[in-house]
Design a protein around this motif. Structure first.
Motif, PDB file in Angstrom:
ATOM      1  N   GLY A  39       0.832  -1.360  -0.135  1.00 16.48           N
ATOM      2  CA  GLY A  39      -0.058   0.059  -0.149  1.00 16.48           C
ATOM      3  C   GLY A  39       0.750   1.368   0.017  1.00 16.48           C
ATOM      4  N   LEU A  40       1.997   1.333   0.591  1.00 16.95           N
ATOM      5  CA  LEU A  40       2.701   2.537   0.772  1.00 16.95           C
ATOM      6  C   LEU A  40       3.756   2.650  -0.196  1.00 16.95           C
ATOM      7  CD1 LEU A  40       2.630   3.082   4.585  1.00 16.95           C
ATOM      8  CD2 LEU A  40       1.128   4.211   2.628  1.00 16.95           C
ATOM      9  N   HIS A  41       4.091   1.711  -0.977  1.00 21.58           N
ATOM     10  CA  HIS A  41       5.273   1.649  -2.110  1.00 21.58           C
ATOM     11  C   HIS A  41       4.919   2.040  -3.309  1.00 21.58           C
ATOM     12  CE1 HIS A  41       6.342  -1.915   0.787  1.00 21.58           C
ATOM     13  NE2 HIS A  41       7.472  -1.733   0.155  1.00 21.58           N
ATOM     14  N   THR A  42       5.925   2.638  -3.994  1.00 18.20           N
ATOM     15  CA  THR A  42       5.587   2.984  -5.455  1.00 18.20           C
ATOM     16  C   THR A  42       5.910   1.873  -6.287  1.00 18.20           C
ATOM     17  OG1 THR A  42       6.939   5.109  -4.949  1.00 18.20           O
ATOM     18  CG2 THR A  42       7.056   4.543  -7.148  1.00 18.20           C
ATOM     19  N   VAL A  43       4.782   1.840  -6.994  1.00 19.04           N
ATOM     20  CA  VAL A  43       4.792   0.665  -8.182  1.00 19.04           C
ATOM     21  C   VAL A  43       5.369   1.253  -9.398  1.00 19.04           C
ATOM     22  CG1 VAL A  43       2.905  -0.781  -9.417  1.00 19.04           C
ATOM     23  CG2 VAL A  43       2.621  -0.194  -6.938  1.00 19.04           C
ATOM     24  N   CYS A  44       6.130   0.462  -9.805  1.00 16.54           N
ATOM     25  CA  CYS A  44       6.952   0.798 -11.329  1.00 16.54           C
ATOM     26  C   CYS A  44       6.244  -0.340 -12.033  1.00 16.54           C
ATOM     27  CB  CYS A  44       8.310   0.817 -10.894  1.00 16.54           C
ATOM     28  SG  CYS A  44       8.886   1.946  -9.565  1.00 16.54           S
ATOM     29  N   SER A  45       5.860   0.098 -13.338  1.00 22.25           N
ATOM     30  CA  SER A  45       5.742  -0.861 -14.286  1.00 22.25           C
ATOM     31  C   SER A  45       6.217  -0.563 -15.647  1.00 22.25           C
ATOM     32  CB  SER A  45       4.084  -1.127 -14.436  1.00 22.25           C
ATOM     33  OG  SER A  45       3.463  -1.383 -13.181  1.00 22.25           O
ATOM     34  N   VAL A  46       6.504  -1.512 -16.302  1.00 18.82           N
ATOM     35  CA  VAL A  46       6.915  -1.287 -17.959  1.00 18.82           C
ATOM     36  C   VAL A  46       5.978  -1.991 -18.623  1.00 18.82           C
ATOM     37  CG1 VAL A  46       8.699  -1.439 -19.575  1.00 18.82           C
ATOM     38  CG2 VAL A  46       9.392  -0.607 -17.136  1.00 18.82           C
ATOM     39  N   ILE A  60      -7.949  -0.668 -25.634  1.00 16.85           N
ATOM     40  CA  ILE A  60      -8.559   0.566 -25.709  1.00 16.85           C
ATOM     41  C   ILE A  60     -10.002   0.219 -26.353  1.00 16.85           C
ATOM     42  CG2 ILE A  60      -9.109   2.779 -27.275  1.00 16.85           C
ATOM     43  CD1 ILE A  60      -6.212   3.173 -26.725  1.00 16.85           C
ATOM     44  N   GLU A  61     -10.199  -0.775 -27.145  1.00 17.21           N
ATOM     45  CA  GLU A  61     -11.461  -1.447 -27.641  1.00 17.21           C
ATOM     46  C   GLU A  61     -12.387  -2.069 -26.873  1.00 17.21           C
ATOM     47  OE1 GLU A  61     -10.264  -3.616 -31.155  1.00 17.21           O
ATOM     48  OE2 GLU A  61      -9.315  -1.648 -32.366  1.00 17.21           O
ATOM     49  N   ALA A  62     -11.933  -2.435 -25.855  1.00 16.59           N
ATOM     50  CA  ALA A  62     -12.618  -2.872 -24.621  1.00 16.59           C
ATOM     51  C   ALA A  62     -13.265  -4.067 -25.043  1.00 16.59           C
ATOM     52  CB  ALA A  62     -13.843  -1.860 -24.023  1.00 16.59           C
ATOM     53  N   PRO A  63     -12.261  -5.005 -25.478  1.00 16.11           N
ATOM     54  CA  PRO A  63     -12.929  -6.263 -26.147  1.00 16.11           C
ATOM     55  C   PRO A  63     -13.547  -7.152 -24.740  1.00 16.11           C
ATOM     56  CG  PRO A  63     -10.495  -6.276 -26.184  1.00 16.11           C
ATOM     57  CD  PRO A  63     -10.999  -4.922 -25.456  1.00 16.11           C
ATOM     58  N   VAL A  64     -13.982  -8.361 -25.009  1.00 17.14           N
ATOM     59  CA  VAL A  64     -14.362  -9.434 -23.996  1.00 17.14           C
ATOM     60  C   VAL A  64     -13.247  -9.908 -23.184  1.00 17.14           C
ATOM     61  CG1 VAL A  64     -15.465 -11.598 -23.365  1.00 17.14           C
ATOM     62  CG2 VAL A  64     -16.701  -9.796 -25.108  1.00 17.14           C
ATOM     63  N   TYR A  65     -11.953 -10.170 -24.100  1.00 12.70           N
ATOM     64  CA  TYR A  65     -10.848 -10.891 -23.839  1.00 12.70           C
ATOM     65  C   TYR A  65      -9.842  -9.706 -24.304  1.00 12.70           C
ATOM     66  CZ  TYR A  65      -6.813 -13.604 -23.195  1.00 12.70           C
ATOM     67  OH  TYR A  65      -5.329 -14.113 -23.160  1.00 12.70           O
ATOM     68  N   LYS A  66      -8.757  -9.506 -23.327  1.00  7.80           N
ATOM     69  CA  LYS A  66      -7.452  -8.877 -23.552  1.00  7.80           C
ATOM     70  C   LYS A  66      -6.598  -9.284 -22.615  1.00  7.80           C
ATOM     71  CE  LYS A  66      -8.584  -4.702 -20.674  1.00  7.80           C
ATOM     72  NZ  LYS A  66      -8.809  -3.283 -20.749  1.00  7.80           N
ATOM     73  N   GLU A  67      -5.168  -8.919 -23.225  1.00  4.83           N
ATOM     74  CA  GLU A  67      -4.158  -9.494 -22.509  1.00  4.83           C
ATOM     75  C   GLU A  67      -2.979  -8.159 -22.560  1.00  4.83           C
ATOM     76  OE1 GLU A  67      -2.886 -13.303 -23.898  1.00  4.83           O
ATOM     77  OE2 GLU A  67      -2.844 -12.563 -25.934  1.00  4.83           O
ATOM     78  N   LYS A  68      -2.148  -8.142 -21.558  1.00  9.76           N
ATOM     79  CA  LYS A  68      -0.921  -7.379 -21.615  1.00  9.76           C
ATOM     80  C   LYS A  68       0.191  -7.996 -21.101  1.00  9.76           C
ATOM     81  CE  LYS A  68      -3.753  -3.464 -20.486  1.00  9.76           C
ATOM     82  NZ  LYS A  68      -4.252  -2.330 -19.715  1.00  9.76           N
ATOM     83  N   PHE A  69       1.635  -7.501 -21.415  1.00  9.11           N
ATOM     84  CA  PHE A  69       2.511  -8.029 -20.478  1.00  9.11           C
ATOM     85  C   PHE A  69       3.598  -6.904 -19.996  1.00  9.11           C
ATOM     86  CE2 PHE A  69       6.989  -9.252 -20.172  1.00  9.11           C
ATOM     87  CZ  PHE A  69       6.742 -10.192 -19.430  1.00  9.11           C
ATOM     88  N   ARG A  70       3.773  -7.122 -18.823  1.00  7.34           N
ATOM     89  CA  ARG A  70       4.546  -6.035 -18.066  1.00  7.34           C
ATOM     90  C   ARG A  70       5.625  -6.578 -16.941  1.00  7.34           C
ATOM     91  NH1 ARG A  70      -0.458  -4.015 -14.327  1.00  7.34           N
ATOM     92  NH2 ARG A  70      -0.365  -5.772 -12.605  1.00  7.34           N
ATOM     93  N   LEU A  71       6.636  -5.912 -16.796  1.00  5.17           N
ATOM     94  CA  LEU A  71       7.342  -5.875 -15.689  1.00  5.17           C
ATOM     95  C   LEU A  71       6.754  -5.336 -14.638  1.00  5.17           C
ATOM     96  CD1 LEU A  71      11.029  -5.906 -17.339  1.00  5.17           C
ATOM     97  CD2 LEU A  71       9.372  -7.704 -16.971  1.00  5.17           C
ATOM     98  N   ARG A  72       6.989  -5.492 -13.169  1.00  2.00           N
ATOM     99  CA  ARG A  72       6.320  -4.570 -12.216  1.00  2.00           C
ATOM    100  C   ARG A  72       7.245  -4.728 -10.917  1.00  2.00           C
ATOM    101  NH1 ARG A  72       0.421  -3.612 -10.551  1.00  2.00           N
ATOM    102  NH2 ARG A  72       0.767  -1.887 -12.064  1.00  2.00           N
ATOM    103  N   SER A  73       7.587  -3.739 -10.204  1.00  7.43           N
ATOM    104  CA  SER A  73       8.196  -3.825  -9.011  1.00  7.43           C
ATOM    105  C   SER A  73       7.420  -3.091  -8.101  1.00  7.43           C
ATOM    106  CB  SER A  73       9.624  -3.465  -9.006  1.00  7.43           C
ATOM    107  OG  SER A  73       9.630  -1.868  -9.242  1.00  7.43           O
ATOM    108  N   TYR A  74       7.519  -3.390  -6.873  1.00 10.79           N
ATOM    109  CA  TYR A  74       6.671  -2.596  -5.701  1.00 10.79           C
ATOM    110  C   TYR A  74       8.003  -1.938  -4.963  1.00 10.79           C
ATOM    111  CZ  TYR A  74       3.053  -5.533  -7.075  1.00 10.79           C
ATOM    112  OH  TYR A  74       1.906  -5.919  -7.844  1.00 10.79           O
ATOM    113  N   GLY A  75       7.974  -0.791  -5.379  1.00  9.54           N
ATOM    114  CA  GLY A  75       9.325   0.115  -4.868  1.00  9.54           C
ATOM    115  C   GLY A  75      10.129  -0.042  -5.948  1.00  9.54           C
ATOM    116  N   VAL A  76      11.179   0.859  -5.831  1.00  9.26           N
ATOM    117  CA  VAL A  76      12.159   1.299  -7.024  1.00  9.26           C
ATOM    118  C   VAL A  76      13.246   0.345  -6.819  1.00  9.26           C
ATOM    119  CG1 VAL A  76      13.954   2.594  -8.096  1.00  9.26           C
ATOM    120  CG2 VAL A  76      11.715   3.861  -7.188  1.00  9.26           C
ATOM    121  N   PRO A  77      13.231  -1.001  -7.557  1.00  9.80           N
ATOM    122  CA  PRO A  77      14.077  -1.909  -7.448  1.00  9.80           C
ATOM    123  C   PRO A  77      15.711  -1.874  -7.456  1.00  9.80           C
ATOM    124  CG  PRO A  77      13.331  -2.042  -9.762  1.00  9.80           C
ATOM    125  CD  PRO A  77      12.641  -0.947  -8.908  1.00  9.80           C
ATOM    126  N   GLY A  78      16.402  -2.451  -6.762  1.00 13.48           N
ATOM    127  CA  GLY A  78      17.944  -2.710  -6.953  1.00 13.48           C
ATOM    128  C   GLY A  78      18.149  -3.812  -7.500  1.00 13.48           C
TER     129      GLY A  78
END
Length: 141
Positions: A39-46, A60-78
């Motif tokens: 809750g108190l972390h910076t969330v970083c996503s690529v 954006i087209e709001a389909p019934v199914y959609k998918e994404k790929f990302r890298l995510r960290s909770y806090g700025v990662p070292g």
């Protein structure tokens, strides 16, 4: 440290609030909800996308199914901190996530097909399939 979830689903609803609505809603939420572990972390996503932005356009087209790929960290990662490589899918309003974690260098080598991670092989296979399908990334040796 809490156990890491590699696969999960959740229901997601998003609302646009005016500042006044937010000020009224916040105390009500604080009475009924607990802050989560991040809750108190910076969330970083690529977010990854194709050169033609196929994933963003589909979303954006709001389909019934959609998918994404990302890298995510909770806090700025070292260099020794965990980050997540995750596929985020949404089907009929339910969000499903499939992810693996590792240090930034490990994750980048995994995405480049140069290593496997000591985690769920099925999820790793799904991520590699996604990467090959959208980004022409080679399979790990």
């Amino acid at each position: 440290m809490a156990e890491i979830q590699h696969s999960f689903q959740r229901f997601e609803k998003k609302f646009i609030l005016t500042p006044e609505q937010y000020e009224k809603l916040l105390p009500v939420l604080q009475e009924r909800m607990d802050e989560e572990i991040y809750g108190l972390h910076t969330v970083c996503s690529v977010y990854y996308d194709t050169p033609t932005y196929a994933l963003a356009r589909a979303s954006i087209e709001a389909p019934v199914y959609k998918e994404k790929f990302r890298l995510r960290s909770y806090g700025v990662p070292g260099s020794d901190d965990y980050i997540y490589a995750e596929i985020k899918k949404k089907y009929q309003g339910i969000v499903y996530k499939r992810r693996v974690e590792g240090c930034p260098g490990e994750i980048l080598e995994f995405l480049d097909g140069k290593r496997e991670l000591p985690h769920d092989e099925q999820i790793q296979s799904e991520i590699h399939y996604f990467m090959r399908s959208y980004f022409a990334i080679e399979e790990a040796p």
